[in-house]
Enzyme design. Sequence first.
Site, short mmCIF file in Angstrom:
data_model
loop_
_atom_site.label_atom_id
_atom_site.label_comp_id
_atom_site.label_asym_id
_atom_site.label_seq_id
_atom_site.Cartn_x
_atom_site.Cartn_y
_atom_site.Cartn_z
N HIS A 91 15.77 -39.38 11.45
CA HIS A 91 14.95 -39.21 10.25
C HIS A 91 15.27 -37.90 9.54
CE1 HIS A 91 11.51 -42.17 11.50
NE2 HIS A 91 12.72 -42.72 11.52
N SER A 99 15.90 -46.29 8.97
CA SER A 99 14.99 -45.17 8.70
C SER A 99 15.72 -43.95 8.15
CB SER A 99 14.23 -44.80 9.97
OG SER A 99 13.48 -45.89 10.45
#
Length: 281
Positions: free
Chosen positions: A227, A180
């Site tokens: 993230h 991610s």
Amino acid sequence: MAELMRCYRHPDRETGVSCSECGRPICPDCMTFGPVGIRCPDHSGKARGAAKVVQNVQRSTSRNPGIVTMTLIGINVGIYFLQLAGGAPITGNGGWIYLHGVLFGPLVAQGDWYRLLSAAFLHYGPIHLGMNMLALWWIGRPLENYLGPVRYLLLYLVSGIAGSAGALIANPTVPSAGASGAIFGILGAAIVLERQGNYVLGGSALTLLIVNIAFTFAVPGISIGGHLGGLAAGALSILVLSRFGKGSAAYSRIDVLSIASMLAIGLLSVAVAYWKVRGYA
């Protein structure tokens, strides 16, 4: 003299031209010239709205099949199947590969710095893997086509390392894994490119970012730091590649300075990770 008509899309503009298909008045900005006359945007035959975004992305990816993107997907999927073959559960949080590759602050502090990168190729089960690989497939290929394979690969790896650094900042003692951070780095790069006028995702980068940020904060267990770390590294990478908007980040202009700048971002991420975990050594 007869009063001039007004454009049906811009009522403040007078015009003497009408669409050859529907007859509605159109100003110069709304005219599309074709073999059958001048037409309005609704009858120009060109995709608009969501269809235009899809068309732009498809046109971009058609020029480049995304060799690096497909290779990265293959590596991620292959590692997951190797985990299963080695006796790991379907959730992927067990077995030799996971134990020696997952991101964990105290182990990084003891010298396992490779975990900053290896963790980006591990996933917690088929759903986690599938969602990440689908996102990589959709948004990775257009960016690879624009940057070229070398810069794109560096961007992916640097963003993955920065994502790991962000995860360690958020919580160094919670095991973390997943691509991610690297994928958010690609999205961050696309945001900056589109702000600079290069619509690599057809103008949809900001919408994708908002949706993914909302998903990140709404779903429990997602590494927010990972993230955001990847997102920052991707955006910064494009800024340095384009000399903060003064040049182009296109792959045709690759040079030593570009590579050195991206490596510097990766080293900065490692330094941040070291600063966070140094107390666990």
